[in-house]
Design an enzyme around this catalytic site. Sequence first.
Site, PDB file in Angstrom:
ATOM      1  N   LYS A 100      36.705  37.335  40.182  1.00  0.00           N
ATOM      2  CA  LYS A 100      38.090  37.463  40.651  1.00  0.00           C
ATOM      3  C   LYS A 100      38.558  38.917  40.687  1.00  0.00           C
ATOM      4  O   LYS A 100      39.368  39.292  41.527  1.00  0.00           O
ATOM      5  CB  LYS A 100      39.057  36.621  39.811  1.00  0.00           C
ATOM      6  N   VAL A 127      38.811  31.538  41.491  1.00  0.00           N
ATOM      7  CA  VAL A 127      40.072  31.013  40.944  1.00  0.00           C
ATOM      8  C   VAL A 127      39.839  29.593  40.470  1.00  0.00           C
ATOM      9  O   VAL A 127      39.374  28.743  41.233  1.00  0.00           O
ATOM     10  CB  VAL A 127      41.200  31.023  41.999  1.00  0.00           C
ATOM     11  N   GLU A 185      37.664  36.515  24.690  1.00  0.00           N
ATOM     12  CA  GLU A 185      36.746  37.631  24.546  1.00  0.00           C
ATOM     13  C   GLU A 185      37.091  38.453  23.304  1.00  0.00           C
ATOM     14  O   GLU A 185      38.186  38.339  22.749  1.00  0.00           O
ATOM     15  CB  GLU A 185      36.825  38.535  25.783  1.00  0.00           C
ATOM     16  N   ASP A 196      44.438  38.496  34.098  1.00  0.00           N
ATOM     17  CA  ASP A 196      43.514  37.555  34.727  1.00  0.00           C
ATOM     18  C   ASP A 196      44.265  36.605  35.657  1.00  0.00           C
ATOM     19  O   ASP A 196      43.870  36.406  36.815  1.00  0.00           O
ATOM     20  CB  ASP A 196      42.772  36.775  33.645  1.00  0.00           C
ATOM     21  N   LYS A 200      44.287  36.147  39.996  1.00  0.00           N
ATOM     22  CA  LYS A 200      44.053  34.849  40.631  1.00  0.00           C
ATOM     23  C   LYS A 200      45.205  34.445  41.551  1.00  0.00           C
ATOM     24  O   LYS A 200      44.967  33.925  42.653  1.00  0.00           O
ATOM     25  CB  LYS A 200      43.811  33.788  39.556  1.00  0.00           C
TER      26      LYS A 200
END
Length: 400
Positions: A100, A127, A185, A196, A200
């Site tokens: 992405k 996505v 993470e 993030d 998207k």
Amino acid sequence: MVKIAVLGYGTIGSGVVEVLEKNRDVITRRAGEEIEVKYILDLREFPEDPYADRIVHDYEEICQDPEVCVVVEAMGGVEPAFTFAKKAILAGRHFATSNKALIAKHGAELIAMAQEKNVNCLFGASVGGGIPIIRPLNCCLTADVIEEISGILNGTTNYMMTKMADEGSDFDDVLKDAQQKGFAEADPTADIEGHDACRKIAILTSLVCGQQIDFEDIHTEGITKITATDFKYAKAMGRRIRLLGSSYKTGDSYCAMVAPYMLDDSSPLYGVNGVFNAVFVRGNMLGDAMFYGSGAGKLPTASAVVADVIDIVRHKDEHIPLEWRPEKLELVDYRQLTGRYFVRTTAQSAAIEKAFGMVTVVEAEGVTGETAFVTGEMDGYAYEQAAEQMGDILQCIRVK
């Protein structure tokens, strides 16, 4: 037989190879030809892996092999993925990715390049992981004007919000739990700060408007300021807090943003819990639809990547048209959106009424020393003005 190269043998790359092997027969039938992994690009060695003999360390070896028909990128990040994508497409190879970050920044450019070379650049897994949202927007909903897209687009933050609501845990404790379980993470910034989800919703908005949406232009709020106290109020209100990426058609443009919302049970996104993702779409002809499923993970994401490879093999002699022009669309200011706001404050009632007028006061068990309320309908400009006038704000969450 169609031969492909997989760039990156981490979670997604190894998943692509696994899906191709486990579902070989059905994939061959649906693609019309057998698909074989000829190369796997990685810096590491995998001596015990059954595909160890296909590991290469130099991308040029892949580029110079005329047998390679499709390059599958599963490395993540913008570089060197963008450089590798350009080389593949300019060399007349088809390209598929779940990246992405790459698509949000360079999607329009890669699509235009692929069209010029009469090859394909597909990114259905970029996505929603395994959720089929990109393909319906490109194929099934093209007769509609998409008026709204709202989605829970990040499994990490949704897991954290669910756990905070269910257990009353603090943000830091839930983040540690998510990291220990592999849902977050070691550096969770992209997830918890909303970056993030921002990329998207930029991709989805670019596809529905047919022009480039720069993710840097999208107003983005994360979940780092959400507290256990906020969930006490949400419970008292019969609501759930979720991080949403949203885009609304506004005149000839769109208004997009990422922010936490308080949802009630009339929202189709209300019941989306844990690491699951969901995307709600409203079309002017279709009405309402929702796509729900595993938004991340090795095999769901790899399955979506392989679906793109199958589509490429079916159309390996033609370009599948995608409307995403490089010309940038200027977004409408997010503050033009109207809505209600949940506010916590230490201000007195007189100051609240003077700034916001009539509000609905909310009480939560065990919370003292502050006042919480929900405003009436107002746009973002009006909220900012009222908030500045009142001052002493502890929290603000949009109400949907």
